[in-house]
Motif scaffolding. Structure first.
Motif, PDB file in Angstrom:
ATOM      1  N   UNK A   1       4.196  17.466   4.317  1.00 32.04           N
ATOM      2  CA  UNK A   1       4.308  18.680   5.117  1.00 32.04           C
ATOM      3  C   UNK A   1       5.668  18.762   5.813  1.00 32.04           C
ATOM      4  N   UNK A   2       6.129  17.659   6.366  1.00 32.53           N
ATOM      5  CA  UNK A   2       7.378  17.667   7.120  1.00 32.53           C
ATOM      6  C   UNK A   2       8.606  17.733   6.213  1.00 32.53           C
ATOM      7  N   UNK A   3       8.539  17.087   5.060  1.00 32.01           N
ATOM      8  CA  UNK A   3       9.692  17.030   4.166  1.00 32.01           C
ATOM      9  C   UNK A   3       9.732  18.169   3.152  1.00 32.01           C
ATOM     10  N   UNK A   4       8.558  18.781   2.922  1.00 25.00           N
ATOM     11  CA  UNK A   4       8.483  19.819   1.906  1.00 25.00           C
ATOM     12  C   UNK A   4       8.535  19.264   0.492  1.00 25.00           C
ATOM     13  N   UNK A   5       8.284  17.966   0.359  1.00 28.99           N
ATOM     14  CA  UNK A   5       8.347  17.313  -0.953  1.00 28.99           C
ATOM     15  C   UNK A   5       6.977  16.773  -1.353  1.00 28.99           C
ATOM     16  N   UNK A   6       6.858  16.447  -2.610  1.00 29.71           N
ATOM     17  CA  UNK A   6       5.653  15.806  -3.105  1.00 29.71           C
ATOM     18  C   UNK A   6       5.942  14.340  -3.407  1.00 29.71           C
ATOM     19  N   UNK A   7       4.981  13.449  -3.188  1.00 28.71           N
ATOM     20  CA  UNK A   7       5.219  12.043  -3.516  1.00 28.71           C
ATOM     21  C   UNK A   7       5.395  11.862  -5.017  1.00 28.71           C
ATOM     22  N   UNK A   8       6.087  10.818  -5.402  1.00 24.78           N
ATOM     23  CA  UNK A   8       6.320  10.551  -6.817  1.00 24.78           C
ATOM     24  C   UNK A   8       5.007  10.258  -7.536  1.00 24.78           C
ATOM     25  N   UNK A   9       4.980  10.506  -8.826  1.00 22.74           N
ATOM     26  CA  UNK A   9       3.760  10.312  -9.599  1.00 22.74           C
ATOM     27  C   UNK A   9       3.318   8.856  -9.651  1.00 22.74           C
ATOM     28  N   UNK A  10       4.274   7.939  -9.552  1.00 24.44           N
ATOM     29  CA  UNK A  10       3.926   6.519  -9.643  1.00 24.44           C
ATOM     30  C   UNK A  10       3.732   5.875  -8.275  1.00 24.44           C
ATOM     31  N   UNK A  11       3.593   6.709  -7.208  1.00 23.94           N
ATOM     32  CA  UNK A  11       3.475   6.149  -5.860  1.00 23.94           C
ATOM     33  C   UNK A  11       2.284   5.209  -5.735  1.00 23.94           C
ATOM     34  N   UNK A  12       1.124   5.620  -6.233  1.00 19.84           N
ATOM     35  CA  UNK A  12      -0.084   4.778  -6.108  1.00 19.84           C
ATOM     36  C   UNK A  12       0.118   3.428  -6.782  1.00 19.84           C
ATOM     37  N   UNK A  13       0.703   3.445  -7.982  1.00 19.28           N
ATOM     38  CA  UNK A  13       0.946   2.195  -8.700  1.00 19.28           C
ATOM     39  C   UNK A  13       1.966   1.336  -7.963  1.00 19.28           C
ATOM     40  N   UNK A  14       2.998   1.988  -7.418  1.00 24.86           N
ATOM     41  CA  UNK A  14       4.021   1.277  -6.652  1.00 24.86           C
ATOM     42  C   UNK A  14       3.413   0.585  -5.435  1.00 24.86           C
ATOM     43  N   UNK A  15       2.591   1.310  -4.690  1.00 24.33           N
ATOM     44  CA  UNK A  15       1.974   0.739  -3.488  1.00 24.33           C
ATOM     45  C   UNK A  15       0.993  -0.374  -3.843  1.00 24.33           C
ATOM     46  N   UNK A  16       0.297  -0.233  -4.959  1.00 22.75           N
ATOM     47  CA  UNK A  16      -0.633  -1.281  -5.383  1.00 22.75           C
ATOM     48  C   UNK A  16       0.116  -2.561  -5.718  1.00 22.75           C
ATOM     49  N   UNK A  17       1.267  -2.430  -6.371  1.00 20.29           N
ATOM     50  CA  UNK A  17       2.070  -3.617  -6.690  1.00 20.29           C
ATOM     51  C   UNK A  17       2.522  -4.325  -5.418  1.00 20.29           C
ATOM     52  N   UNK A  18       2.944  -3.535  -4.436  1.00 11.32           N
ATOM     53  CA  UNK A  18       3.375  -4.127  -3.159  1.00 11.32           C
ATOM     54  C   UNK A  18       2.203  -4.823  -2.474  1.00 11.32           C
ATOM     55  N   UNK A  19       1.061  -4.168  -2.442  1.00 11.13           N
ATOM     56  CA  UNK A  19      -0.116  -4.744  -1.779  1.00 11.13           C
ATOM     57  C   UNK A  19      -0.527  -6.053  -2.452  1.00 11.13           C
ATOM     58  N   UNK A  20      -0.503  -6.073  -3.781  1.00 11.26           N
ATOM     59  CA  UNK A  20      -0.882  -7.293  -4.515  1.00 11.26           C
ATOM     60  C   UNK A  20       0.121  -8.417  -4.289  1.00 11.26           C
ATOM     61  N   UNK A  21       1.401  -8.062  -4.250  1.00 10.60           N
ATOM     62  CA  UNK A  21       2.440  -9.079  -4.033  1.00 10.60           C
ATOM     63  C   UNK A  21       2.502  -9.495  -2.568  1.00 10.60           C
ATOM     64  N   UNK A  22       2.156  -8.562  -1.676  1.00 10.13           N
ATOM     65  CA  UNK A  22       2.218  -8.841  -0.240  1.00 10.13           C
ATOM     66  C   UNK A  22       3.530  -8.434   0.401  1.00 10.13           C
ATOM     67  N   UNK A  23       4.483  -7.959  -0.415  1.00 16.17           N
ATOM     68  CA  UNK A  23       5.783  -7.562   0.130  1.00 16.17           C
ATOM     69  C   UNK A  23       6.523  -6.700  -0.888  1.00 16.17           C
ATOM     70  N   UNK A  24       7.641  -6.130  -0.441  1.00 14.92           N
ATOM     71  CA  UNK A  24       8.504  -5.316  -1.301  1.00 14.92           C
ATOM     72  C   UNK A  24       9.855  -6.008  -1.453  1.00 14.92           C
ATOM     73  N   UNK A  25      10.389  -5.984  -2.660  1.00 16.20           N
ATOM     74  CA  UNK A  25      11.713  -6.558  -2.919  1.00 16.20           C
ATOM     75  C   UNK A  25      12.372  -5.710  -3.995  1.00 16.20           C
ATOM     76  N   UNK A  26      13.365  -4.920  -3.599  1.00 12.07           N
ATOM     77  CA  UNK A  26      14.028  -4.049  -4.565  1.00 12.07           C
ATOM     78  C   UNK A  26      15.356  -3.560  -4.006  1.00 12.07           C
TER      79      UNK A  26
END
Length: 255
Positions: free
Chosen positions: A166-191
């Motif tokens: 709503x604030x940005x006027x954008x839509x999340x990327x199509x792979x957002x759910x998969x991206x967040x699941x990878x982070x949750x499974x790994x426990x952290x983000x590294x990129x």
């Protein structure tokens, strides 16, 4: 004798709290008639309450005339003294991490559609990458933002993404759910940094006593020619530092 509940009854306040608690369980929002039906009240009873909550920024209208909670409650929590305690408990651990890793680090929390940097510690070197305390970054352009989202429960995550859209006027990327699941499974983000070339962001969540994220600790890793601290070693140091901050605030790591 009248009960304490009767003496201190506040119907209007109770009505408002009922609305907030109901919408907290509905990330997709509800219409006026749906709210009235769920709370077993008439639309006219609910209407003024919705106007009041909307004018104070606690709720907002989203698609199809639905009302949804904003993140104002979350913001108010961040202004509460426990945030001061978070920074106070985190800074000594962040200083140790920076000294041992020869990298800078910063602590970020989510505020509506952006990540706010609460604290930052410089690397004990002549060069480094630093983030100014108090600065903000778009939720979807920060490793810490993705880490916080990944460790939220489904309801709060959906609400946070809706606010960002709503604030940005954008839509999340199509792979957002998969991206967040990878982070949750790994426990952290590294990129690689979303904003700065040559910087590798490594980020771990800081968790509360329910294992819910209150923020994220991030190292914007820079590879020095003579540094003996490679990314894998710094990641281990950062993991321990995030766990130490979580423990210091009475939080609990996920099993």
């Amino acid at each position: 004798m009248k009960s304490v509940k009767t003496i201190y009854s506040a119907p209007a306040l109770e009505k408002g709290l009922d609305v907030i608690e109901l919408l907290a369980r509905q990330p997709g929002g509800l219409t006026k008639s749906q709210i009235a039906r769920e709370l077993k009240r008439t639309v006219s009873e609910i209407f003024r309450m919705l106007l009041c909550l909307e004018s104070r920024g606690f709720i907002a209208q989203i698609a199809e005339e639905r009302y949804s909670l904003t993140l104002k409650l979350f913001k108010l929590v961040q202004e509460h003294p426990p945030t001061e305690r978070l920074v106070a408990d985190a800074l000594p651990i962040m200083s140790r991490l920076s000294h041992e890793s020869l990298q800078s680090c910063h602590l970020g929390v989510l505020e509506t559609d952006r990540v706010v940097i609460l604290a930052q510690v410089n690397a004990p070197t002549s060069i480094g990458f630093y983030v100014k305390p108090g600065s903000t970054v778009d939720l979807m352009e920060a490793a810490s933002g993705y880490v916080i989202l990944a460790h939220m429960d489904d309801v709060l995550r959906a609400r946070s993404i809706a606010v960002w859209s709503r604030e940005s006027g954008k839509r999340p990327s199509r792979d957002l759910s998969a991206h967040l699941l990878r982070i949750r499974n790994a426990g952290y983000e590294k990129r690689a940094s979303y904003l700065v070339k040559g910087v590798m962001n490594i980020s771990f969540p800081i968790l509360d006593d329910r294992s819910c994220p209150v923020g994220a600790l991030t190292v914007p890793y820079i590879e020095y020619n003579r540094s003996s601290k490679d990314a894998a070693r710094v990641t281990k140091m950062l993991r321990k530092a995030a766990a130490d901050i979580t423990a210091a605030i009475g939080g609990k790591l996920r099993g």
